[in-house]
Design a protein around this motif. Structure first.
Motif, PDB file in Angstrom:
ATOM      1  N   LEU A 154     -58.598  85.249   3.432  1.00 40.93           N
ATOM      2  CA  LEU A 154     -59.732  85.380   2.514  1.00 40.93           C
ATOM      3  C   LEU A 154     -60.381  84.030   2.228  1.00 40.93           C
ATOM      4  CD1 LEU A 154     -58.504  88.034  -0.068  1.00 40.93           C
ATOM      5  CD2 LEU A 154     -60.337  88.267   1.596  1.00 40.93           C
ATOM      6  N   LEU A 155     -59.564  83.005   2.036  1.00 37.78           N
ATOM      7  CA  LEU A 155     -60.130  81.673   1.795  1.00 37.78           C
ATOM      8  C   LEU A 155     -60.842  81.132   3.032  1.00 37.78           C
ATOM      9  CD1 LEU A 155     -57.276  80.043  -0.301  1.00 37.78           C
ATOM     10  CD2 LEU A 155     -59.545  80.727  -1.084  1.00 37.78           C
ATOM     11  N   THR A 156     -60.254  81.358   4.202  1.00 40.24           N
ATOM     12  CA  THR A 156     -60.891  80.917   5.446  1.00 40.24           C
ATOM     13  C   THR A 156     -62.199  81.656   5.673  1.00 40.24           C
ATOM     14  OG1 THR A 156     -58.720  80.455   6.377  1.00 40.24           O
ATOM     15  CG2 THR A 156     -60.551  80.653   7.922  1.00 40.24           C
ATOM     16  N   GLY A 157     -62.191  82.967   5.474  1.00 36.28           N
ATOM     17  CA  GLY A 157     -63.402  83.751   5.640  1.00 36.28           C
ATOM     18  C   GLY A 157     -64.494  83.359   4.666  1.00 36.28           C
ATOM     19  N   GLY A 158     -64.116  83.105   3.432  1.00 40.29           N
ATOM     20  CA  GLY A 158     -65.097  82.653   2.447  1.00 40.29           C
ATOM     21  C   GLY A 158     -65.672  81.295   2.781  1.00 40.29           C
ATOM     22  N   ALA A 159     -64.834  80.402   3.298  1.00 41.17           N
ATOM     23  CA  ALA A 159     -65.313  79.067   3.672  1.00 41.17           C
ATOM     24  C   ALA A 159     -66.288  79.137   4.844  1.00 41.17           C
ATOM     25  CB  ALA A 159     -64.131  78.165   4.011  1.00 41.17           C
ATOM     26  N   PHE A 160     -65.957  79.927   5.862  1.00 41.14           N
ATOM     27  CA  PHE A 160     -66.863  80.059   7.005  1.00 41.14           C
ATOM     28  C   PHE A 160     -68.181  80.720   6.605  1.00 41.14           C
ATOM     29  CE2 PHE A 160     -63.306  79.196   9.884  1.00 41.14           C
ATOM     30  CZ  PHE A 160     -63.952  78.424  10.833  1.00 41.14           C
ATOM     31  N   THR A 161     -68.126  81.705   5.728  1.00 41.74           N
ATOM     32  CA  THR A 161     -69.342  82.360   5.275  1.00 41.74           C
ATOM     33  C   THR A 161     -70.194  81.400   4.459  1.00 41.74           C
ATOM     34  OG1 THR A 161     -68.149  84.449   5.254  1.00 41.74           O
ATOM     35  CG2 THR A 161     -70.229  84.382   4.069  1.00 41.74           C
ATOM     36  N   LEU A 162     -69.570  80.573   3.635  1.00 44.76           N
ATOM     37  CA  LEU A 162     -70.311  79.568   2.873  1.00 44.76           C
ATOM     38  C   LEU A 162     -70.944  78.538   3.798  1.00 44.76           C
ATOM     39  CD1 LEU A 162     -71.049  78.351   0.100  1.00 44.76           C
ATOM     40  CD2 LEU A 162     -68.934  77.032   0.256  1.00 44.76           C
ATOM     41  N   ILE A 163     -70.232  78.105   4.810  1.00 46.29           N
ATOM     42  CA  ILE A 163     -70.791  77.154   5.778  1.00 46.29           C
ATOM     43  C   ILE A 163     -71.986  77.767   6.499  1.00 46.29           C
ATOM     44  CG2 ILE A 163     -70.300  75.982   7.967  1.00 46.29           C
ATOM     45  CD1 ILE A 163     -67.442  75.534   6.849  1.00 46.29           C
ATOM     46  N   GLY A 164     -71.892  79.048   6.842  1.00 53.17           N
ATOM     47  CA  GLY A 164     -73.009  79.725   7.489  1.00 53.17           C
ATOM     48  C   GLY A 164     -74.226  79.819   6.580  1.00 53.17           C
ATOM     49  N   ALA A 165     -74.004  80.064   5.299  1.00 52.51           N
ATOM     50  CA  ALA A 165     -75.119  80.143   4.354  1.00 52.51           C
ATOM     51  C   ALA A 165     -75.763  78.777   4.147  1.00 52.51           C
ATOM     52  CB  ALA A 165     -74.632  80.701   3.023  1.00 52.51           C
ATOM     53  N   ILE A 166     -74.962  77.745   4.090  1.00 51.86           N
ATOM     54  CA  ILE A 166     -75.515  76.390   3.959  1.00 51.86           C
ATOM     55  C   ILE A 166     -76.273  76.013   5.224  1.00 51.86           C
ATOM     56  CG2 ILE A 166     -74.887  73.943   3.785  1.00 51.86           C
ATOM     57  CD1 ILE A 166     -72.576  74.844   1.942  1.00 51.86           C
ATOM     58  N   GLY A 167     -75.756  76.397   6.384  1.00 54.29           N
ATOM     59  CA  GLY A 167     -76.447  76.131   7.643  1.00 54.29           C
ATOM     60  C   GLY A 167     -77.790  76.836   7.715  1.00 54.29           C
ATOM     61  N   LEU A 168     -77.872  78.021   7.163  1.00 53.10           N
ATOM     62  CA  LEU A 168     -79.140  78.750   7.150  1.00 53.10           C
ATOM     63  C   LEU A 168     -80.189  78.016   6.327  1.00 53.10           C
ATOM     64  CD1 LEU A 168     -80.680  81.360   7.874  1.00 53.10           C
ATOM     65  CD2 LEU A 168     -79.798  82.333   5.764  1.00 53.10           C
ATOM     66  N   ALA A 169     -79.767  77.416   5.254  1.00 52.49           N
ATOM     67  CA  ALA A 169     -80.716  76.702   4.393  1.00 52.49           C
ATOM     68  C   ALA A 169     -81.064  75.312   4.924  1.00 52.49           C
ATOM     69  CB  ALA A 169     -80.137  76.585   2.988  1.00 52.49           C
ATOM     70  N   ARG A 170     -80.151  74.686   5.672  1.00 48.27           N
ATOM     71  CA  ARG A 170     -80.344  73.278   6.030  1.00 48.27           C
ATOM     72  C   ARG A 170     -80.846  73.014   7.447  1.00 48.27           C
ATOM     73  NH1 ARG A 170     -77.707  69.194   2.837  1.00 48.27           N
ATOM     74  NH2 ARG A 170     -78.896  68.028   4.338  1.00 48.27           N
ATOM     75  N   PRO A 223     -75.739  80.045  11.680  1.00 48.60           N
ATOM     76  CA  PRO A 223     -75.080  80.917  10.699  1.00 48.60           C
ATOM     77  C   PRO A 223     -74.493  82.185  11.307  1.00 48.60           C
ATOM     78  CG  PRO A 223     -77.207  80.213   9.890  1.00 48.60           C
ATOM     79  CD  PRO A 223     -77.121  79.771  11.307  1.00 48.60           C
ATOM     80  N   THR A 224     -75.047  82.654  12.407  1.00 49.10           N
ATOM     81  CA  THR A 224     -74.512  83.871  13.023  1.00 49.10           C
ATOM     82  C   THR A 224     -73.076  83.662  13.458  1.00 49.10           C
ATOM     83  OG1 THR A 224     -76.705  84.473  13.791  1.00 49.10           O
ATOM     84  CG2 THR A 224     -74.863  85.540  14.859  1.00 49.10           C
ATOM     85  N   LYS A 225     -72.795  82.558  14.085  1.00 51.30           N
ATOM     86  CA  LYS A 225     -71.429  82.298  14.556  1.00 51.30           C
ATOM     87  C   LYS A 225     -70.478  82.083  13.385  1.00 51.30           C
ATOM     88  CE  LYS A 225     -72.913  82.632  18.626  1.00 51.30           C
ATOM     89  NZ  LYS A 225     -72.801  83.936  19.227  1.00 51.30           N
ATOM     90  N   ALA A 226     -70.906  81.322  12.405  1.00 47.04           N
ATOM     91  CA  ALA A 226     -70.020  81.026  11.270  1.00 47.04           C
ATOM     92  C   ALA A 226     -69.747  82.275  10.434  1.00 47.04           C
ATOM     93  CB  ALA A 226     -70.629  79.937  10.400  1.00 47.04           C
ATOM     94  N   THR A 227     -70.769  83.071  10.159  1.00 44.59           N
ATOM     95  CA  THR A 227     -70.539  84.247   9.333  1.00 44.59           C
ATOM     96  C   THR A 227     -69.795  85.340  10.090  1.00 44.59           C
ATOM     97  OG1 THR A 227     -72.758  85.051   9.867  1.00 44.59           O
ATOM     98  CG2 THR A 227     -72.493  83.862   7.798  1.00 44.59           C
ATOM     99  N   THR A 228     -69.926  85.395  11.411  1.00 42.43           N
ATOM    100  CA  THR A 228     -69.145  86.359  12.181  1.00 42.43           C
ATOM    101  C   THR A 228     -67.654  86.044  12.077  1.00 42.43           C
ATOM    102  OG1 THR A 228     -70.950  86.695  13.722  1.00 42.43           O
ATOM    103  CG2 THR A 228     -68.773  87.340  14.462  1.00 42.43           C
ATOM    104  N   VAL A 229     -67.308  84.783  12.192  1.00 41.47           N
ATOM    105  CA  VAL A 229     -65.903  84.389  12.037  1.00 41.47           C
ATOM    106  C   VAL A 229     -65.444  84.623  10.600  1.00 41.47           C
ATOM    107  CG1 VAL A 229     -64.302  82.451  12.127  1.00 41.47           C
ATOM    108  CG2 VAL A 229     -65.974  82.743  13.926  1.00 41.47           C
ATOM    109  N   GLY A 230     -66.308  84.337   9.631  1.00 43.90           N
ATOM    110  CA  GLY A 230     -65.956  84.536   8.229  1.00 43.90           C
ATOM    111  C   GLY A 230     -65.717  85.994   7.883  1.00 43.90           C
ATOM    112  N   VAL A 231     -66.628  86.858   8.285  1.00 45.53           N
ATOM    113  CA  VAL A 231     -66.462  88.284   8.005  1.00 45.53           C
ATOM    114  C   VAL A 231     -65.301  88.855   8.816  1.00 45.53           C
ATOM    115  CG1 VAL A 231     -67.590  90.537   8.165  1.00 45.53           C
ATOM    116  CG2 VAL A 231     -68.849  88.586   7.309  1.00 45.53           C
ATOM    117  N   GLY A 232     -65.090  88.344  10.023  1.00 44.52           N
ATOM    118  CA  GLY A 232     -63.931  88.776  10.812  1.00 44.52           C
ATOM    119  C   GLY A 232     -62.617  88.441  10.132  1.00 44.52           C
ATOM    120  N   ALA A 233     -62.531  87.262   9.543  1.00 40.04           N
ATOM    121  CA  ALA A 233     -61.306  86.881   8.826  1.00 40.04           C
ATOM    122  C   ALA A 233     -61.111  87.744   7.578  1.00 40.04           C
ATOM    123  CB  ALA A 233     -61.357  85.411   8.438  1.00 40.04           C
ATOM    124  N   ILE A 234     -62.195  88.060   6.888  1.00 42.29           N
ATOM    125  CA  ILE A 234     -62.093  88.913   5.701  1.00 42.29           C
ATOM    126  C   ILE A 234     -61.668  90.330   6.098  1.00 42.29           C
ATOM    127  CG2 ILE A 234     -63.447  89.989   3.856  1.00 42.29           C
ATOM    128  CD1 ILE A 234     -65.031  87.330   3.718  1.00 42.29           C
TER     129      ILE A 234
END
Length: 81
Positions: A13-29, A40-51
């Motif tokens: 859960l912590l890993t998935g949340g971290a990857f999803t947060l990184i993907g969201a920051i990447g989308l903005a930056r 963000p597609t790659k980061a959030t896919t790994v994040g949601v997969g871990a969750i």
């Protein structure tokens, strides 16, 4: 539920949340459309997969049977991404 399962769920859960947060920051930056689409597609896919994997472990250890619906959601997530 075993203590090992609880630690694995927390770690995923912590890993998935971290990857999803990184993907969201990447989308903005990120600077242009294609990098905003790819990064963000790659980061959030790994994040949601871990969750989803933590969900599989939780329901499998709670009920004693494998949660096939969570496994199917994870498979379809990785296939479509």
């Amino acid at each position: 539920m075993s203590q090992f399962a609880e630690y694995a769920i927390c770690l995923l859960l912590l890993t998935g949340g971290a990857f999803t947060l990184i993907g969201a920051i990447g989308l903005a930056r990120l600077p242009d459309f294609y990098t905003r689409l790819h990064g963000p597609t790659k980061a959030t896919t790994v994040g949601v997969g871990a969750i989803m994997l933590s969900s599989v472990i939780y329901f499998s250890s709670r009920d004693g049977s494998i949660g096939i619906s969570e496994i199917l959601v994870t498979v379809f997530l990785f296939m479509t991404a």
